[in-house]
Design an enzyme around this catalytic site. Sequence first.
Site, PDB file in Angstrom:
ATOM      1  N   LYS A 189       0.868  -1.185   0.000  1.00  0.00           N
ATOM      2  CA  LYS A 189       0.000   0.000   0.000  1.00  0.00           C
ATOM      3  C   LYS A 189       0.904   1.234   0.000  1.00  0.00           C
ATOM      4  O   LYS A 189       1.499   1.589   1.019  1.00  0.00           O
ATOM      5  CB  LYS A 189      -0.906   0.037   1.235  1.00  0.00           C
ATOM      6  CG  LYS A 189      -1.851   1.217   1.180  1.00  0.00           C
ATOM      7  CD  LYS A 189      -2.272   1.695   2.545  1.00  0.00           C
ATOM      8  CE  LYS A 189      -2.919   3.056   2.470  1.00  0.00           C
ATOM      9  NZ  LYS A 189      -2.050   4.134   1.953  1.00  0.00           N
ATOM     10  N   GLU A 264      10.184   1.232  10.390  1.00  0.00           N
ATOM     11  CA  GLU A 264      11.172   2.294  10.185  1.00  0.00           C
ATOM     12  C   GLU A 264      10.426   3.598  10.454  1.00  0.00           C
ATOM     13  O   GLU A 264       9.635   4.044   9.629  1.00  0.00           O
ATOM     14  CB  GLU A 264      11.696   2.182   8.748  1.00  0.00           C
ATOM     15  CG  GLU A 264      13.059   2.808   8.573  1.00  0.00           C
ATOM     16  CD  GLU A 264      12.950   4.224   8.077  1.00  0.00           C
ATOM     17  OE1 GLU A 264      12.865   5.134   8.938  1.00  0.00           O
ATOM     18  OE2 GLU A 264      12.940   4.417   6.856  1.00  0.00           O
ATOM     19  N   CYS A 298      13.454  10.899   7.374  1.00  0.00           N
ATOM     20  CA  CYS A 298      13.548  10.499   8.788  1.00  0.00           C
ATOM     21  C   CYS A 298      14.962  10.668   9.308  1.00  0.00           C
ATOM     22  O   CYS A 298      15.185  10.606  10.514  1.00  0.00           O
ATOM     23  CB  CYS A 298      13.176   9.028   8.958  1.00  0.00           C
ATOM     24  SG  CYS A 298      11.617   8.630   8.259  1.00  0.00           S
ATOM     25  N   GLU A 395      10.219  15.744  15.589  1.00  0.00           N
ATOM     26  CA  GLU A 395      10.743  15.600  14.225  1.00  0.00           C
ATOM     27  C   GLU A 395      10.122  16.712  13.383  1.00  0.00           C
ATOM     28  O   GLU A 395       8.894  16.819  13.291  1.00  0.00           O
ATOM     29  CB  GLU A 395      10.328  14.222  13.685  1.00  0.00           C
ATOM     30  CG  GLU A 395      10.888  13.939  12.324  1.00  0.00           C
ATOM     31  CD  GLU A 395      10.608  12.508  11.860  1.00  0.00           C
ATOM     32  OE1 GLU A 395       9.489  12.012  12.074  1.00  0.00           O
ATOM     33  OE2 GLU A 395      11.520  11.897  11.278  1.00  0.00           O
TER      34      GLU A 395
HETATM   35  C1  SIN Z   1      13.368   7.866   5.185  1.00  0.00           C
HETATM   36  O1  SIN Z   1      13.325   9.056   5.367  1.00  0.00           O
HETATM   37  O2  SIN Z   1      12.460   7.148   5.601  1.00  0.00           O
HETATM   38  C2  SIN Z   1      14.459   7.183   4.411  1.00  0.00           C
HETATM   39  C3  SIN Z   1      15.633   8.006   4.164  1.00  0.00           C
HETATM   40  C4  SIN Z   1      16.728   7.277   3.422  1.00  0.00           C
HETATM   41  O3  SIN Z   1      16.569   6.155   2.959  1.00  0.00           O
HETATM   42  O4  SIN Z   1      17.789   7.868   3.319  1.00  0.00           O
END
Ligand code: SIN
Length: 494
Positions: A189, A264, A298, A395
């Site tokens: 998804k 993640e 992230c 964040e």
């Molecule tokens: C992410 O922001 O989830 C992944 C970043 C990355 O793979 O560098």
Amino acid sequence: MKETNGKVMIKLNDNTLLKTDALINGEWVPSDNGDLLPVKNPATGDVITQVSKSSANQTKMAIEAAAIAMQDWKTLAAKTRANLLKAWFELMIEHQEDLAKIMTAEQGKPLAESRGEVAYGAAFIEWFGEQAKRIDGDIIPAPSHDKRIVCIKQPVGVVAAITPWNFPNAMIARKAAPALAVGCSIVIKPASETPLSALAMGELALRAGIPKGVINILAGNSSEIGGEMTSNDIVRKLTFTGSTVIGKLLEAQCASTMKKTSMELGGNAPFIVFEDADIDAAVSGAMISKYRNSGQTCVCSNRILLHDSIYDEFLEKFVSATKALTIGNGVEDHISIGPLINEKAVRDVDELVQSSVSSGAEVICGGGPHQLGSCFYQPTILKNVSRDMPVFRNEIFGPVAPLVRFSTESEAISLANDTEFGLAAYFYTRDIGRVWRVSEALDYGIVGINEGIISNEMAPFGGVKESGSGREGSKYGVDDYLEIKYVLMGGLDR
Ligand code: SIN
């Protein structure tokens, strides 16, 4: 781009890559209830097209098809699966430009970054195709001489993947490739904001010869599709990239059927510059790590921690590099910062900035939405940031760089670790003793030393604490898709 029926179409070399229905069991399937999902270009606000919104029932059908397809898929020779993944990789590279255009249109990132992401995503497919041939088991000494302990590794089962809008291609590749390499099938998804990149990848997977049902892709409502994925007991593994809040919810939903999960999730990356650092290198690292994808990753630097003695020099150079960034629609040449994904993202980022300013942070540049459009935010630097401020604790997911001073190594480590997150951390130093001390003291899954970009297919990507569990990429990236079966062979003396 050209106008048709009120929609702004993307001009591609191969227009058949633009799919708008779900991929279920090798067929392109419209929504069973006629529901459609508009896909918008965040730079212009235009609707690019509409895709079919799949229902919970269609998700169930896709999961059942995946289970059937997996029976043959897992018994293929590893080399055959490897060759099919290699063919998929090659098609992604062949169509890199079209995939990048689709990505920039629906996600907003500059075209150069989109091209880079397509190559990054394809690299996972190539890497895990190669790893398919290296799923080795073990023979372990047994407690008596008439026995042997054998461990074999087997695919976990049907995988469900829920992927984010910030990397519409690479986050799918990073999950689908290891799953397929070891013999699992997958139901994906993609984020509702960026389904077109996912569906184009599905089309290329079919062209590569990956059998029907091995990859299924359904866009639509999170609660309908996600709800079926988490409750259906055929699904043996859920892999998710997204926020910690949603990750916790999915983890709880998966508990009732004891699915394996990998998560993640969010980050709050510290970027530490020590007094002995190469300041120019640190500024370059901070620029890429902070402003990649307009700050929407992230692993973006979320807090820049500067030693007192280099604070002023870093600040001056970082401000001048930030002011030189070019902001605009990512399809135009030389754009370094595109829009945020939507207006809510702009509101969320601005709220963090304004509430931190009310608590004493000082705006050095930027500081609010950009006049270019409702999804643009000005690259912003804040100084005098302290631990209690919203930009320190949350964040940010936008082009905002909070600067914090420190005076000792232990203070820097304490500031860096003062968060519930633990995904990526960065630091700059030339001192080898400090390299080891600080790397080991940081409570993070990934540490970049004298580097602002840490992601590649050969390295294990993942976090600790509330940044999640599991590792993606590298030789460890297959582990989350495998079960270890222990086989005891007895009676060997007879
Ligand atoms: C992410 O922001 O989830 C992944 C970043 C990355 O793979 O560098």
